[in-house]
Design a protein around this motif. Sequence first.
Motif, PDB file in Angstrom:
ATOM      1  N   UNK A  12      -2.035   4.152   3.879  1.00  0.00           N
ATOM      2  CA  UNK A  12      -2.659   2.871   3.508  1.00  0.00           C
ATOM      3  C   UNK A  12      -1.623   1.942   2.886  1.00  0.00           C
ATOM      4  N   UNK A  13      -0.776   2.486   2.021  1.00  0.00           N
ATOM      5  CA  UNK A  13       0.264   1.666   1.384  1.00  0.00           C
ATOM      6  C   UNK A  13       1.229   1.107   2.423  1.00  0.00           C
ATOM      7  N   UNK A  14       1.674   1.945   3.350  1.00  0.00           N
ATOM      8  CA  UNK A  14       2.585   1.478   4.403  1.00  0.00           C
ATOM      9  C   UNK A  14       1.895   0.424   5.271  1.00  0.00           C
ATOM     10  N   UNK A  15       0.634   0.651   5.611  1.00  0.00           N
ATOM     11  CA  UNK A  15      -0.107  -0.322   6.401  1.00  0.00           C
ATOM     12  C   UNK A  15      -0.214  -1.674   5.715  1.00  0.00           C
ATOM     13  N   UNK A  16      -0.479  -1.665   4.421  1.00  0.00           N
ATOM     14  CA  UNK A  16      -0.573  -2.938   3.683  1.00  0.00           C
ATOM     15  C   UNK A  16       0.773  -3.647   3.619  1.00  0.00           C
ATOM     16  N   UNK A  17       1.841  -2.885   3.413  1.00  0.00           N
ATOM     17  CA  UNK A  17       3.178  -3.490   3.390  1.00  0.00           C
ATOM     18  C   UNK A  17       3.514  -4.094   4.748  1.00  0.00           C
TER      19      UNK A  17
END
Length: 60
Positions: A12-17
């Motif tokens: 999720x963090x990578x997707x948001x970045x």
Amino acid sequence: MSKNAKIAAGGVAVGLILLIWLPWWAAFLIVVGVPVVAYLALDPSQRRRVRRVARKELGH
């Protein structure tokens, strides 16, 4: 936190970045494309094992 929860949180963090840095369609292609390429890189026996494990987790 379980291992799967850590992986999900990282995804999720990578997707948001990626959504911040790239256009939405490029981020979508990366988020969908990486697992697809990883699956296609497996041997046929490894793919069968992945499908079998996934079915067990779904309760089939």
